[in-house]
Design a protein around this motif. Structure first.
Motif: not given
Length: 228
Positions: A221, A223-225, A228
């Motif tokens: 999570r 890494e995704k933030k 983005n």
């Protein structure tokens, strides 16, 4: 003065290399040095006050297995929050988190140190010297413990300023995780010995697997933030 020096150096030596000293190094990756000092100093004063004035009442009324279990959960929580990458200076919420930081350090240090050898040392001095010397014993124990722990804070602060954030966060995660799993193992053994015959290793392995899965999810999570 002789009593003060005896208590001070005994407590200082007892704390050297202790888990709470390493814990403070790890906490520098999450909180400011000022917040760690405030939280640690308050916890030390309260803990040693309880030890000197109340003697063995704390350990008598609170089961060892419960202390170990709470400490383990606290360590694992900080490991998970470290890998989640949540920073206290985050925009829009920095004020409230800074206010909370000393309390978080206080609670973590308090639970980790509760029932530790340094507290037992303070209890022993308090019992041997009596109430007439309670103030001297309390101050000596508190300063000795704080002097040893301040080394951990300074080491952590230097590491934070000289090493990449990712490296220090990894070190903090490893320290908290190891302490958490090992303390949980101790707590489970105490439960088996004093409460009920539970299978220690299967429960420990299952809890560790759950913890790893949670950490992996938090890492993904984060890494995704960042992407983005």
């Amino acid at each position: 003065m002789l009593l003060f020096l005896k208590v001070f150096f005994t407590e200082f030596i007892a704390e050297m290399g202790d888990k709470t000293q390493l814990m403070l190094i790890a906490l520098t990756s999450k909180y400011k040095l000022r917040d760690i000092i405030l939280g640690t100093a308050a916890a030390i004063l309260v803990l040693n006050g309880l030890a000197v004035l109340a003697g063995g009442l704390v350990s008598e009324f609170i089961p060892d297995w419960l202390i170990k279990t709470i400490a383990a959960l606290a360590f694992l929580y900080f490991a998970a929050s470290t890998i989640a990458g949540e920073e206290e200076e985050e925009e829009g919420s920095g004020k409230s988190k800074i206010k909370f930081a000393p309390l978080a350090v206080f609670c973590t240090f308090f639970i980790a140190e509760l029932g530790d050898k340094t507290q037992l040392t303070a209890i022993t001095f308090g019992a041997n010297e009596g109430m007439s010397a309670a103030l001297v014993v309390w101050i000596g124990c508190s300063l000795g413990l704080f002097a040893a722990d301040i080394l951990g804070m300074l080491v952590g602060y230097l590491l934070k300023s000289k090493t990449p954030d990712g490296l220090l966060n990894t070190l903090a995660f490893a320290i908290f995780s190891i302490f958490g799993v090992f303390t949980l193992y101790q707590g489970l053994k105490l439960i088996r010995a004093s409460v009920c015959p539970i299978p220690v290793w299967p429960i420990l392995i299952a809890a560790t697997v759950v913890f790893v899965v949670i950490c992996v999810c938090l890492f993904i999570r984060r890494e995704k933030k960042e992407i983005n």
